[in-house]
Design an enzyme around this catalytic site. Structure first.
Site, PDB file in Angstrom:
ATOM      1  N   THR A  91     -84.813 -18.309  -6.934  1.00 32.46           N
ATOM      2  CA  THR A  91     -84.613 -17.423  -8.088  1.00 32.46           C
ATOM      3  C   THR A  91     -83.406 -17.895  -8.888  1.00 32.46           C
ATOM      4  O   THR A  91     -83.456 -18.004 -10.120  1.00 32.46           O
ATOM      5  CB  THR A  91     -84.412 -15.965  -7.626  1.00 32.46           C
ATOM      6  OG1 THR A  91     -85.478 -15.621  -6.743  1.00 32.46           O
ATOM      7  CG2 THR A  91     -84.411 -15.013  -8.798  1.00 32.46           C
ATOM      8  N   HIS A 173     -88.074  -6.548  -7.599  1.00 38.55           N
ATOM      9  CA  HIS A 173     -87.840  -7.965  -7.922  1.00 38.55           C
ATOM     10  C   HIS A 173     -88.820  -8.282  -9.066  1.00 38.55           C
ATOM     11  O   HIS A 173     -89.798  -9.002  -8.895  1.00 38.55           O
ATOM     12  CB  HIS A 173     -88.108  -8.821  -6.681  1.00 38.55           C
ATOM     13  CG  HIS A 173     -87.552 -10.212  -6.751  1.00 38.55           C
ATOM     14  ND1 HIS A 173     -87.121 -10.807  -7.930  1.00 38.55           N
ATOM     15  CD2 HIS A 173     -87.372 -11.146  -5.776  1.00 38.55           C
ATOM     16  CE1 HIS A 173     -86.698 -12.035  -7.656  1.00 38.55           C
ATOM     17  NE2 HIS A 173     -86.839 -12.260  -6.367  1.00 38.55           N
TER      18      HIS A 173
HETATM   19  N1   CP Z   1     -88.479 -15.528  -3.791  1.00 35.02           N
HETATM   20  C1   CP Z   1     -87.138 -15.442  -3.833  1.00 35.02           C
HETATM   21  O1   CP Z   1     -86.578 -14.470  -4.340  1.00 35.02           O
HETATM   22  O2   CP Z   1     -86.508 -16.511  -3.276  1.00 35.02           O
HETATM   23  P1   CP Z   1     -84.931 -16.728  -3.211  1.00 35.02           P
HETATM   24  O3   CP Z   1     -84.378 -15.655  -2.316  1.00 35.02           O
HETATM   25  O4   CP Z   1     -84.751 -18.125  -2.639  1.00 35.02           O
HETATM   26  O5   CP Z   1     -84.389 -16.607  -4.593  1.00 35.02           O
END
Ligand code: CP
Length: 365
Positions: A91, A173
């Site tokens: 992200t 999210h």
């Molecule tokens: N999918 C996701 O949020 O991955 P990260 O935690 O690596 O950002």
């Protein structure tokens, strides 16, 4: 600004007690474009289609040097703060890259032990300080609802700037859900799109914010069935089921993941979110057969030939690596799609979407 006037009318307590759908319009510009991006419920089908189309245009424009030069000229005068107080790889990097593609100068605070929060500055004052220097704040936080509260707070100041929620607590999210939608759109481009498909979610659905946000966005599509496969102790929250029920969306909850793979167009795997354990090691000792919720090479034969396997990543054992070379395994493409859809979101927030579309029509059709 209309959006700011609306925020000023309500205290945080009054605002946060509104239902999600009632809060959603407060995060939009008067044109209907997003201003802040904090909850999945603020995106309607028209906006989702717009963002997916724009992401594809940006992706195609970016294939050439002249196209990249055009894109990076769009917001060369802008600066973005990436405030990530929770671990992240993709992200963070995809937002960083999306900012660079559009010409933003990105800066970051990831370690609050070297910021003035160590001297007792509140997170609220920290965010307000960012708005003195930056034109956009992208934030990941372990605190549920905090990005939304900061969007409310900053909208009432003399220097409001857009806030993008890059993951907040166990709850939301929204940009992961956008990239998941974009991945589904691309995967089902030649098989009728997302409408009418069945999505099978598996894993830690109780504490997985990606599933909660994606479940909400999928309600914008017609006749999408959602199946939630998890042990009882990790099953999806009742608030999500109530939302689906209120919208008349078909859903099923089950403990039988393996038996439902054959029913799915998209299998969406998630890892155990043990960072939320109340006691260290709690997840590992939960009494269910963990491998019943793993997708292995044996499960490939039960998946539709036109189906897809997705995962927000990072993964542990939920998908065995012997699935990685199967053309239906789209999780690496899904990850890269995050960069394109996040660039599309930022360009839309800053009203540069029409310029990108005009360039695309002239140069890339
Ligand atoms: N999918 C996701 O949020 O991955 P990260 O935690 O690596 O950002």
């Amino acid at each position: 600004m209309a959006q700011r006037r609306m925020m000023e009318e309500l205290s945080w307590d009054a605002f946060s007690s509104l239902p999600l759908e009632a809060r959603a319009p407060y995060f939009l510009q008067s044109s209907g474009r997003p201003y802040h991006c904090v909850i999945a419920q603020q995106f309607d089908r028209e906006c989702l289609d717009h963002l997916c189309d724009l992401a594809t245009r940006i992706r195609r424009i970016a294939k050439s040097k002249v196209g990249m030069d055009f894109l990076s000229s769009l917001m060369r005068n802008k600066r973005a703060m990436l405030y990530f107080t929770q671990p992240s790889t993709r992200t963070f990097l995809s937002f960083f890259s999306a900012c660079q593609i559009l010409g933003f100068s990105p800066a970051e605070v990831r370690d609050t032990s070297i910021s003035s929060e160590m001297k007792g500055e509140t997170k609220e004052d920290t965010i307000r300080t960012f708005s003195s220097f930056f034109d956009l704040i992208i934030m990941r936080t372990p605190m549920q609802g905090f990005a939304e509260q900061m969007a409310w707070m900053i909208s009432r100041t003399e220097r409001p700037v857009p806030i993008i929620n890059a993951g907040s607590g166990k709850d939301q999210h929204p940009t992961q859900a956008l990239l998941d939608i974009y991945t589904l759109e691309r995967s089902f481009e030649h098989t009728g799109g997302i409408d009418g498909k069945t999505v099978l979610f598996c894993g830690d659905l109780l504490r997985g914010r990606t599933v909660r946000s994606l479940s909400g966005l999928l309600t914008q599509y017609n006749n999408v069935k959602q199946i939630f496969a998890a042990p009882d102790c990790l099953q999806i929250g009742q608030d999500i089921l109530d939302m689906l029920k209120a919208k008349g969306i078909e859903y099923e909850i089950t403990n039988d993941f393996k038996g439902h793979v054959k029913d799915a167009d998209a299998v969406y795997m998630t890892r155990i979110q043990d960072e939320w354990d109340t006691k260290p090691g709690e997840s590992a000792t939960m009494s269910y057969k963990h491998e019943d919720y793993w997708f292995t090479g044996d499960d490939l034969k039960n998946l539709s030939p036109k189906g897809v396997i997705m995962h927000p990543l990072p993964r542990r054992q939920e998908i065995s690596t012997d699935c990685d070379d199967d053309p239906r395994a789209v999780y690496w493409r899904q990850e890269r799609n995050g960069m394109w859809i996040r660039a599309a979101l930022i360009a839309t927030i800053f009203c540069r979407d029409q310029e990108i579309t005009q360039y695309y029509m002239l140069n890339n059709r």
